[in-house]
Design a protein around this motif. Sequence first.
Motif, PDB file in Angstrom:
ATOM      1  N   VAL A  52       4.506   4.451  -8.220  1.00  0.00           N
ATOM      2  CA  VAL A  52       5.245   3.199  -8.053  1.00  0.00           C
ATOM      3  C   VAL A  52       4.270   2.052  -7.811  1.00  0.00           C
ATOM      4  O   VAL A  52       3.158   2.257  -7.322  1.00  0.00           O
ATOM      5  CB  VAL A  52       6.250   3.276  -6.880  1.00  0.00           C
ATOM      6  N   ILE A  53       4.697   0.859  -8.156  1.00  0.00           N
ATOM      7  CA  ILE A  53       3.931  -0.354  -7.874  1.00  0.00           C
ATOM      8  C   ILE A  53       4.456  -0.904  -6.552  1.00  0.00           C
ATOM      9  O   ILE A  53       5.665  -1.092  -6.384  1.00  0.00           O
ATOM     10  CB  ILE A  53       4.102  -1.395  -8.992  1.00  0.00           C
ATOM     11  N   VAL A  54       3.527  -1.140  -5.623  1.00  0.00           N
ATOM     12  CA  VAL A  54       3.914  -1.563  -4.279  1.00  0.00           C
ATOM     13  C   VAL A  54       3.246  -2.895  -3.945  1.00  0.00           C
ATOM     14  O   VAL A  54       2.039  -3.047  -4.118  1.00  0.00           O
ATOM     15  CB  VAL A  54       3.490  -0.497  -3.240  1.00  0.00           C
ATOM     16  N   TYR A  55       4.051  -3.824  -3.456  1.00  0.00           N
ATOM     17  CA  TYR A  55       3.531  -5.098  -2.972  1.00  0.00           C
ATOM     18  C   TYR A  55       3.570  -5.081  -1.452  1.00  0.00           C
ATOM     19  O   TYR A  55       4.592  -4.760  -0.845  1.00  0.00           O
ATOM     20  CB  TYR A  55       4.369  -6.270  -3.493  1.00  0.00           C
ATOM     21  N   SER A  56       2.449  -5.406  -0.821  1.00  0.00           N
ATOM     22  CA  SER A  56       2.368  -5.498   0.631  1.00  0.00           C
ATOM     23  C   SER A  56       2.366  -6.969   1.021  1.00  0.00           C
ATOM     24  O   SER A  56       1.418  -7.689   0.713  1.00  0.00           O
ATOM     25  CB  SER A  56       1.094  -4.827   1.149  1.00  0.00           C
ATOM     26  N   GLU A  57       3.426  -7.394   1.680  1.00  0.00           N
ATOM     27  CA  GLU A  57       3.484  -8.770   2.159  1.00  0.00           C
ATOM     28  C   GLU A  57       2.428  -9.008   3.230  1.00  0.00           C
ATOM     29  O   GLU A  57       1.824 -10.078   3.281  1.00  0.00           O
ATOM     30  CB  GLU A  57       4.875  -9.086   2.703  1.00  0.00           C
ATOM     31  N   LEU A  58       2.200  -8.021   4.071  1.00  0.00           N
ATOM     32  CA  LEU A  58       1.226  -8.137   5.144  1.00  0.00           C
ATOM     33  C   LEU A  58      -0.177  -8.401   4.596  1.00  0.00           C
ATOM     34  O   LEU A  58      -0.888  -9.275   5.068  1.00  0.00           O
ATOM     35  CB  LEU A  58       1.221  -6.869   6.003  1.00  0.00           C
ATOM     36  N   HIS A  59      -0.567  -7.629   3.588  1.00  0.00           N
ATOM     37  CA  HIS A  59      -1.910  -7.760   3.015  1.00  0.00           C
ATOM     38  C   HIS A  59      -1.953  -8.636   1.762  1.00  0.00           C
ATOM     39  O   HIS A  59      -3.024  -8.861   1.212  1.00  0.00           O
ATOM     40  CB  HIS A  59      -2.465  -6.371   2.667  1.00  0.00           C
ATOM     41  N   GLU A  60      -0.785  -9.103   1.328  1.00  0.00           N
ATOM     42  CA  GLU A  60      -0.670  -9.900   0.105  1.00  0.00           C
ATOM     43  C   GLU A  60      -1.419  -9.229  -1.037  1.00  0.00           C
ATOM     44  O   GLU A  60      -2.269  -9.829  -1.692  1.00  0.00           O
ATOM     45  CB  GLU A  60      -1.158 -11.325   0.338  1.00  0.00           C
ATOM     46  N   SER A  61      -1.093  -7.951  -1.248  1.00  0.00           N
ATOM     47  CA  SER A  61      -1.767  -7.173  -2.278  1.00  0.00           C
ATOM     48  C   SER A  61      -0.769  -6.306  -3.031  1.00  0.00           C
ATOM     49  O   SER A  61       0.334  -6.036  -2.557  1.00  0.00           O
ATOM     50  CB  SER A  61      -2.847  -6.290  -1.656  1.00  0.00           C
ATOM     51  N   VAL A  62      -1.203  -5.867  -4.206  1.00  0.00           N
ATOM     52  CA  VAL A  62      -0.399  -4.980  -5.049  1.00  0.00           C
ATOM     53  C   VAL A  62      -1.211  -3.728  -5.283  1.00  0.00           C
ATOM     54  O   VAL A  62      -2.424  -3.784  -5.507  1.00  0.00           O
ATOM     55  CB  VAL A  62      -0.060  -5.662  -6.398  1.00  0.00           C
ATOM     56  N   ASN A  63      -0.539  -2.580  -5.245  1.00  0.00           N
ATOM     57  CA  ASN A  63      -1.221  -1.318  -5.471  1.00  0.00           C
ATOM     58  C   ASN A  63      -0.289  -0.376  -6.215  1.00  0.00           C
ATOM     59  O   ASN A  63       0.923  -0.587  -6.244  1.00  0.00           O
ATOM     60  CB  ASN A  63      -1.656  -0.697  -4.146  1.00  0.00           C
ATOM     61  N   ILE A  64      -0.855   0.652  -6.798  1.00  0.00           N
ATOM     62  CA  ILE A  64      -0.087   1.711  -7.440  1.00  0.00           C
ATOM     63  C   ILE A  64      -0.301   2.955  -6.584  1.00  0.00           C
ATOM     64  O   ILE A  64      -1.443   3.328  -6.304  1.00  0.00           O
ATOM     65  CB  ILE A  64      -0.547   1.940  -8.881  1.00  0.00           C
ATOM     66  N   LEU A  65       0.800   3.547  -6.155  1.00  0.00           N
ATOM     67  CA  LEU A  65       0.741   4.699  -5.266  1.00  0.00           C
ATOM     68  C   LEU A  65       1.569   5.849  -5.817  1.00  0.00           C
ATOM     69  O   LEU A  65       2.558   5.610  -6.516  1.00  0.00           O
ATOM     70  CB  LEU A  65       1.294   4.331  -3.883  1.00  0.00           C
ATOM     71  N   PRO A  66       1.202   7.080  -5.459  1.00  0.00           N
ATOM     72  CA  PRO A  66       2.071   8.212  -5.809  1.00  0.00           C
ATOM     73  C   PRO A  66       3.417   8.023  -5.111  1.00  0.00           C
ATOM     74  O   PRO A  66       3.467   7.689  -3.921  1.00  0.00           O
ATOM     75  CB  PRO A  66       1.338   9.429  -5.253  1.00  0.00           C
ATOM     76  N   ALA A  67       4.488   8.199  -5.827  1.00  0.00           N
ATOM     77  CA  ALA A  67       5.820   7.976  -5.261  1.00  0.00           C
ATOM     78  C   ALA A  67       6.077   8.859  -4.054  1.00  0.00           C
ATOM     79  O   ALA A  67       6.713   8.433  -3.093  1.00  0.00           O
ATOM     80  CB  ALA A  67       6.879   8.215  -6.339  1.00  0.00           C
ATOM     81  N   ALA A  68       5.552  10.081  -4.069  1.00  0.00           N
ATOM     82  CA  ALA A  68       5.770  11.016  -2.969  1.00  0.00           C
ATOM     83  C   ALA A  68       5.107  10.557  -1.672  1.00  0.00           C
ATOM     84  O   ALA A  68       5.527  10.972  -0.594  1.00  0.00           O
ATOM     85  CB  ALA A  68       5.243  12.396  -3.356  1.00  0.00           C
ATOM     86  N   GLN A  69       4.116   9.686  -1.753  1.00  0.00           N
ATOM     87  CA  GLN A  69       3.395   9.230  -0.554  1.00  0.00           C
ATOM     88  C   GLN A  69       3.889   7.891  -0.038  1.00  0.00           C
ATOM     89  O   GLN A  69       3.369   7.376   0.941  1.00  0.00           O
ATOM     90  CB  GLN A  69       1.893   9.126  -0.850  1.00  0.00           C
ATOM     91  N   PHE A  70       4.875   7.325  -0.683  1.00  0.00           N
ATOM     92  CA  PHE A  70       5.316   5.989  -0.300  1.00  0.00           C
ATOM     93  C   PHE A  70       6.738   6.018   0.212  1.00  0.00           C
ATOM     94  O   PHE A  70       7.614   6.639  -0.350  1.00  0.00           O
ATOM     95  CB  PHE A  70       5.243   5.027  -1.492  1.00  0.00           C
ATOM     96  N   SER A  71       6.967   5.324   1.309  1.00  0.00           N
ATOM     97  CA  SER A  71       8.336   5.092   1.778  1.00  0.00           C
ATOM     98  C   SER A  71       8.521   3.600   1.835  1.00  0.00           C
ATOM     99  O   SER A  71       7.654   2.870   2.326  1.00  0.00           O
ATOM    100  CB  SER A  71       8.554   5.741   3.148  1.00  0.00           C
ATOM    101  N   ASP A  72       9.614   3.113   1.358  1.00  0.00           N
ATOM    102  CA  ASP A  72       9.849   1.664   1.241  1.00  0.00           C
ATOM    103  C   ASP A  72      10.246   1.082   2.600  1.00  0.00           C
ATOM    104  O   ASP A  72      11.393   0.805   2.864  1.00  0.00           O
ATOM    105  CB  ASP A  72      10.935   1.392   0.199  1.00  0.00           C
ATOM    106  N   LYS A  73       9.232   0.904   3.453  1.00  0.00           N
ATOM    107  CA  LYS A  73       9.471   0.339   4.774  1.00  0.00           C
ATOM    108  C   LYS A  73       8.717  -0.967   4.977  1.00  0.00           C
ATOM    109  O   LYS A  73       8.598  -1.438   6.080  1.00  0.00           O
ATOM    110  CB  LYS A  73       9.046   1.352   5.849  1.00  0.00           C
ATOM    111  N   SER A  74       8.156  -1.511   3.885  1.00  0.00           N
ATOM    112  CA  SER A  74       7.378  -2.742   4.023  1.00  0.00           C
ATOM    113  C   SER A  74       8.240  -3.972   3.942  1.00  0.00           C
ATOM    114  O   SER A  74       9.352  -3.953   3.558  1.00  0.00           O
ATOM    115  CB  SER A  74       6.302  -2.800   2.941  1.00  0.00           C
TER     116      SER A  74
END
Length: 74
Positions: A52-74
């Motif tokens: 999945v593509i993840v945007y971090s508001e805290l770090h103002e960054s975009v990353n691609i992460l394995p879906a199994a390692q990500f929980s949408d709590k940002s």
Amino acid sequence: MIIPYTDLNEETLNNLIEQFVLREGTEYGAEDVSLPEKVLQVKQQLKSREAVIVYSELHESVNILPAAQFSDKS
């Protein structure tokens, strides 16, 4: 926050994936894998929802992460 890859235009998506692949320095085994092939592999992982593509508001960054390692709590 997860950003659906379909929300990005093709050029932006390709640039994001290329930046990710070059940054990660992933080992692909004994065979050399070309940049276009690596980009295609990541794109397929996004389409199959393995990544999945993840945007971090805290770090103002975009990353691609394995879906199994990500929980949408940002």
